[in-house]
Scaffold this active site. Sequence first.
Site, PDB file in Angstrom:
ATOM      1  N   HIS A  82     -15.951  -6.833 -18.208  1.00  0.00           N
ATOM      2  CA  HIS A  82     -15.104  -8.032 -18.328  1.00  0.00           C
ATOM      3  C   HIS A  82     -15.933  -9.257 -18.711  1.00  0.00           C
ATOM      4  O   HIS A  82     -15.495 -10.089 -19.510  1.00  0.00           O
ATOM      5  CB  HIS A  82     -14.353  -8.293 -17.026  1.00  0.00           C
ATOM      6  CG  HIS A  82     -13.463  -7.157 -16.623  1.00  0.00           C
ATOM      7  ND1 HIS A  82     -12.903  -7.064 -15.365  1.00  0.00           N
ATOM      8  CD2 HIS A  82     -13.045  -6.065 -17.302  1.00  0.00           C
ATOM      9  CE1 HIS A  82     -12.184  -5.958 -15.292  1.00  0.00           C
ATOM     10  NE2 HIS A  82     -12.264  -5.335 -16.455  1.00  0.00           N
ATOM     11  N   ASP A 243     -11.110  -4.144 -22.048  1.00  0.00           N
ATOM     12  CA  ASP A 243     -12.206  -3.270 -21.617  1.00  0.00           C
ATOM     13  C   ASP A 243     -12.991  -2.741 -22.810  1.00  0.00           C
ATOM     14  O   ASP A 243     -14.231  -2.707 -22.802  1.00  0.00           O
ATOM     15  CB  ASP A 243     -11.655  -2.072 -20.834  1.00  0.00           C
ATOM     16  CG  ASP A 243     -11.441  -2.372 -19.353  1.00  0.00           C
ATOM     17  OD1 ASP A 243     -11.948  -3.402 -18.863  1.00  0.00           O
ATOM     18  OD2 ASP A 243     -10.771  -1.564 -18.696  1.00  0.00           O
ATOM     19  N   HIS A 266     -13.572   4.065 -20.449  1.00  0.00           N
ATOM     20  CA  HIS A 266     -14.972   3.660 -20.564  1.00  0.00           C
ATOM     21  C   HIS A 266     -15.858   4.790 -21.082  1.00  0.00           C
ATOM     22  O   HIS A 266     -16.764   4.550 -21.883  1.00  0.00           O
ATOM     23  CB  HIS A 266     -15.492   3.179 -19.206  1.00  0.00           C
ATOM     24  CG  HIS A 266     -14.756   1.991 -18.667  1.00  0.00           C
ATOM     25  ND1 HIS A 266     -14.789   0.758 -19.265  1.00  0.00           N
ATOM     26  CD2 HIS A 266     -13.951   1.857 -17.579  1.00  0.00           C
ATOM     27  CE1 HIS A 266     -14.050  -0.093 -18.571  1.00  0.00           C
ATOM     28  NE2 HIS A 266     -13.535   0.552 -17.547  1.00  0.00           N
TER      29      HIS A 266
END
Length: 296
Positions: A82, A243, A266
């Site tokens: 972030h 993200d 991720h």
Amino acid sequence: MPPVFQHTVKAPALFAGVGVHTGAYTRVAVRPSAPDTGIVFVRTDVADRDNRVPVSPEAVCKTQLGTVIGNADGVTVSTIEHLMAALVMSGIDNAVVELDGPEMPIMDGSSLPFLRILDRAGRREQQAPRRYLEILETVEVVDGDKRAALKPADSFEVAFEIRFDSAAIGVQAVDLAMDERAFREELADCRTFGFLHEVEALRAMGLARGGSMENAVVIDGGRVLNPEGLRRPDEFVRHKALDAIGDLFVLGLPLLGRFEGVLAGHGLNNALVRAVAARPDAWRIRTLVQDLAEAV
């Protein structure tokens, strides 16, 4: 027009908060850094070994529910995505991020608090051209029905699609031309999210200890439990796009290209970053100073 020169913060940006997974209270200082140094995290609570963790594709050592970077001495920093998104989209190329704990504060679960803190610190232009990583050929990674790709484009674009069984989410997609203004207006305030039934299992694994409805959207079945509700009807997919921007910045440079993510997270984002790093024929380093000179 995107920034032509590199920037760092004008003054230290100071803040503190709890980590969403560790629950540890951590103090952070984002300090100015020299041109071409990129983003370097420094664990000020570590004194017995190398406490510097420069950001790079190879530094990413874990991607479960967040991006974790580490160095050869085993010093790690968790949940950097972030802040990384806020840095790259506000035009900060070089900074030293000092923190006295293992995890970045989650703040409200979005990039907006980081943007506000960076805005207060200010931005200083540096006498070095800003370098962009321009995608020349498509690079794609696939894992079952999940996909992430970077494709050639004249500017930075972000497209994302998610599908969840929960009626609170369902199928959502977003496709945006992405610059600083678009990031601030379209993505920055979108928060991380999770399911109530997963919290117990996560905490048994030592995760989500600092998670709450103050820093995440919590879903129970088909309901959003947060009293204030959602900030946007499609906040979930917009946070996934946020993200991805933070995960892509571990390449060390802002992008000129189109990112497409389908059900990606991720792990797949980092697989894409590593695939790009391994394909120097698929990209080039470009500066807008060169473009301006050639246009004269």
